[in-house]
Design a protein around this motif. Structure first.
Motif, short mmCIF file in Angstrom:
data_model
loop_
_atom_site.label_atom_id
_atom_site.label_comp_id
_atom_site.label_asym_id
_atom_site.label_seq_id
_atom_site.Cartn_x
_atom_site.Cartn_y
_atom_site.Cartn_z
N ASN A 43 0.82 -1.22 -0.25
CA ASN A 43 0.00 -0.07 -0.05
C ASN A 43 0.71 1.49 -0.01
OD1 ASN A 43 -2.54 2.03 0.02
ND2 ASN A 43 -2.29 1.62 2.20
N ALA A 44 1.58 1.95 -0.78
CA ALA A 44 2.38 2.82 -1.16
C ALA A 44 3.48 2.45 -2.02
CB ALA A 44 3.81 2.05 -0.48
N SER A 45 3.82 3.61 -2.87
CA SER A 45 4.19 4.47 -4.36
C SER A 45 5.07 4.86 -4.62
CB SER A 45 2.72 4.71 -4.43
OG SER A 45 2.34 5.95 -5.09
N GLY A 66 -5.17 7.03 2.95
CA GLY A 66 -5.18 8.52 3.04
C GLY A 66 -5.30 8.76 2.04
N ARG A 67 -4.24 9.09 0.66
CA ARG A 67 -3.96 9.81 0.70
C ARG A 67 -3.47 9.37 -1.08
NH1 ARG A 67 2.03 9.06 3.17
NH2 ARG A 67 1.33 10.12 5.37
N SER A 68 -3.35 10.48 -1.96
CA SER A 68 -3.23 9.79 -3.74
C SER A 68 -2.21 10.61 -3.39
CB SER A 68 -4.16 10.96 -4.34
OG SER A 68 -5.89 10.53 -3.78
N THR A 69 -1.38 9.91 -5.15
CA THR A 69 -0.33 10.22 -4.99
C THR A 69 -0.06 10.11 -6.77
OG1 THR A 69 0.20 7.24 -5.36
CG2 THR A 69 1.17 9.06 -2.83
N ARG A 70 1.04 11.03 -6.51
CA ARG A 70 1.67 11.46 -8.72
C ARG A 70 2.84 10.93 -8.38
NH1 ARG A 70 -0.34 17.53 -9.56
NH2 ARG A 70 1.37 18.46 -8.35
N ALA A 71 3.20 11.04 -9.73
CA ALA A 71 5.00 11.16 -10.87
C ALA A 71 4.95 12.43 -10.85
CB ALA A 71 5.01 10.43 -11.12
#
Length: 165
Positions: free
Chosen positions: A89-91, A144-149
Motif C-alpha cells: 500500500n505504497a507508491s 488516506g492519500r493520493s499520489t503522483r509521479a
C-alpha cells in the motif's frame, strides 16, 4: 528489481498536452501484475514511507498507475511512471530512458502525496538519474492519500506530473 515496461503504446487512453515548447504524453496504463515471487514485504502503509521499494520487497508485483513521456537533454525521451505496490500500500516514482543508445544527461524525478482529508501535499527529495538510464524515488504510503509521479524536463526546464491517483 523493478519491472521494465517497454512502451506506453498499449495504453487505454493518451492525452497529449502542449505546454510551450514541450510535449508531454500522459497515458492510463493497464494494471500490470508480475508473477508471484514468494518474497515477503518488510513494510506496509506508513511504515514504508521513505524506504526503498526494492530493498523492502514492495517492487515485486508492482503496478503502473499512470505514466508520461518527458523530454530530456537533447530531446531524448524518458518514461516516468507512478508505480504502486498493493502488497505494501505504497507508491513511488521511477524513470527509464526510452530507446537511448546512451543516457548522458538525465531527468530529475520526485514523488508527491496529497492528504485526502487536509489537502496538504508532501514530496520526496528530487532524484537525478544522471547517466544511469533509470532510477526511482523512495516510497510514500497511500494510506488516506493520493499520489503522483513528477519530473523536470531538462530539455524545457518545466515540471510535469501525472494525474493524482
Amino acid at each position: 528489481m523493478l519491472k521494465k515496461f517497454a512502451t506506453i503504446a498499449g495504453a487505454a487512453a493518451t492525452l497529449f498536452t502542449m505546454v510551450g515548447a514541450s510535449t508531454v504524453a500522459y497515458a492510463e496504463s493497464p494494471a500490470v501484475q508480475a508473477d508471484p515471487v514468494g518474497t515477503a514485504a518488510t513494510c506496509y502503509g506508513n511504515s514504508c514511507s521513505g524506504k526503498d521499494p526494492n530493498a523492502t520487497g514492495c517492487s515485486a508485483g508492482a503496478q503502473v498507475l499512470a505514466d508520461m513521456v518527458v523530454l530530456g537533454f537533447s530531446a531524448k525521451e524518458y518514461l516516468v511512471r507512478l508505480s504502486y505496490s498493493a502488497l505494501c500500500n505504497a507508491s513511488w516514482t521511477d524513470i527509464q530512458a526510452i530507446n537511448q543508445p546512451d543516457c548522458y544527461g538525465g531527468e530529475y524525478i520526485w514523488h508527491q502525496a496529497l492528504n485526502n482529508s487536509t489537502g496538504g501535499v508532501t514530496s520526496t527529495a528530487r532524484v537525478y538519474d544522471g547517466d544511469a538510464c533509470s532510477t526511482y524515488t523512495v516510497m510514500m504510503s497511500r494510506v488516506g492519500r493520493s499520489t503522483r509521479a513528477c519530473s523536470t524536463s531538462t530539455w524545457t526546464g518545466r515540471n510535469h506530473c501525472t494525474p493524482w491517483k
